[in-house]
Design a protein around this motif. Structure first.
Motif, short mmCIF file in Angstrom:
data_model
loop_
_atom_site.label_atom_id
_atom_site.label_comp_id
_atom_site.label_asym_id
_atom_site.label_seq_id
_atom_site.Cartn_x
_atom_site.Cartn_y
_atom_site.Cartn_z
N ASP A 259 0.81 -1.21 0.00
CA ASP A 259 0.00 0.00 0.00
C ASP A 259 0.85 1.27 0.00
O ASP A 259 0.34 2.36 -0.27
N GLU A 260 2.15 1.14 0.29
CA GLU A 260 3.03 2.29 0.35
C GLU A 260 3.84 2.49 -0.94
O GLU A 260 4.56 3.47 -1.08
N LEU A 261 3.72 1.56 -1.88
CA LEU A 261 4.45 1.68 -3.14
C LEU A 261 3.95 2.88 -3.93
O LEU A 261 2.75 3.17 -3.95
N VAL A 262 4.86 3.58 -4.60
CA VAL A 262 4.49 4.71 -5.47
C VAL A 262 5.13 4.46 -6.84
O VAL A 262 6.35 4.39 -6.95
N THR A 263 4.28 4.33 -7.85
CA THR A 263 4.73 3.96 -9.18
C THR A 263 4.20 4.95 -10.21
O THR A 263 3.06 5.39 -10.12
N GLU A 264 5.04 5.28 -11.18
CA GLU A 264 4.63 6.16 -12.28
C GLU A 264 4.65 5.38 -13.57
O GLU A 264 5.70 4.87 -13.98
N VAL A 265 3.50 5.25 -14.19
CA VAL A 265 3.36 4.52 -15.47
C VAL A 265 3.57 5.51 -16.60
O VAL A 265 2.87 6.53 -16.69
N CYS A 266 4.52 5.22 -17.49
CA CYS A 266 4.96 6.20 -18.49
C CYS A 266 4.88 5.62 -19.91
O CYS A 266 5.33 4.49 -20.16
N PHE A 267 4.36 6.43 -20.83
CA PHE A 267 4.34 6.08 -22.25
C PHE A 267 5.06 7.17 -23.04
O PHE A 267 4.61 8.32 -23.05
N PRO A 268 6.20 6.86 -23.68
CA PRO A 268 6.82 7.84 -24.56
C PRO A 268 5.85 8.22 -25.69
O PRO A 268 5.16 7.35 -26.25
N ILE A 269 5.78 9.49 -26.02
CA ILE A 269 4.83 9.97 -27.02
C ILE A 269 5.48 10.99 -27.94
O ILE A 269 6.56 11.50 -27.68
#
Length: 270
Positions: A259-269
């Motif tokens: 519950d403490e994980l912080v993730t950024e999902v990224c798509f190059p555009i």
């Protein structure tokens, strides 16, 4: 000469604004009565007042108008000011069109799905960085830890110094989701220069423009976040421009609580 009230009516500029123009030296009265402090203007200043109003309507600031009026009779100098302002306004118009599109697509998504804004998508550019990289075919996505173990063990003797931005990420090179034998690369941004090892490659990665969404919680949410970001990219007229990746702002190396994980999902555009 004209009293300030009469000049105000003829020029369609308020008395308050005329006084302000006087204070900043933009349009100074021809005469100020020393006893009454009344301001008087001559008729020729009506043309100057019209110039000021016209330039204001074009979007120029009063300080810039003051500079323009010094060379107003020089067509070349005036043209230069107008061309620069035109370019600025075209850029502003493009930004406004983009904001309107973002609003329009957000409204459409919400009307289709009231949960659509759970993951807020932003545009950003990740700068060029020097990274330690490990890329291999691994059995499945949940085996990514094998790559991090390789990186840590093979570089332990080199004592890597994390870069200030401290990007740690996993890049997924397969075009589609796969159940097995997935092509995954991990990267960590570092300072300095290091020697390659058997499986770790040190390289400079160019800057990349991305659409991304950051969320807190377990990796079980990644599929939903992927969909949210991918839909946003398509809805807003961008094209995918490289392998999708995740930046681990708070990873399992820092906490065992999902519950403490912080993730950024990224798509190059582009």
């Amino acid at each position: 000469m004209l009293k300030i009230g009469d000049f105000s009516k003829l020029s369609r500029i308020s008395i308050r604004m005329l006084r302000h123009y006087d204070e900043i030296g933009l349009l100074v009265p021809t005469h100020i009565d020393t006893f009454t402090s009344y301001r008087y203007y001559n008729e020729e200043q009506l043309a100057v007042a019209c110039r000021i109003t016209a330039l204001k309507d074009m979007g120029f600031s009063l300080s810039t108008i003051k500079e323009i009026l010094k060379n107003y009779d020089d067509p070349k100098a005036l043209s230069d000011f107008l061309v620069v302002k035109q370019a600025e306004m075209q850029e502003e118009a493009a930004e406004i069109r983009q904001r309107l599109l973002l609003l329009e697509t957000a409204i459409k998504r919400l009307r289709k799905d009231d949960m659509a804004m759970n993951y807020n998508v932003v545009l950003k550019t990740i700068p060029q960085r020097y990274v330690a990289s490990v890329r291999q075919i691994i059995p499945s996505y949940n085996k990514e830890g094998v790559l991090w173990k390789i990186l840590n063990e093979e570089t332990a003797s080199q004592k890597l110094i994390p870069d200030d931005n401290c990007y740690s990420l996993a890049m997924f090179h397969d075009e589609d989701y796969k159940d097995s034998d997935v092509d995954v690369e991990i990267q960590v941004a570092v300072k300095g220069e290091y020697e390659n090892t058997e499986h770790v490659i040190f390289k400079t990665v160019p800057e990349v423009k991305i659409a991304s969404a950051t969320y807190k919680g377990s990796y079980e949410q990644i599929t939903a976040v992927n969909h949210a970001v991918a839909n946003w990219v398509r809805d807003n007229g961008y094209e995918f421009n490289g392998a999708m990746f995740c930046i681990y702002h708070v990873s399992p190396a820092q906490t065992q609580n999902p519950d403490e994980l912080v993730t950024e999902v990224c798509f190059p555009i582009k």
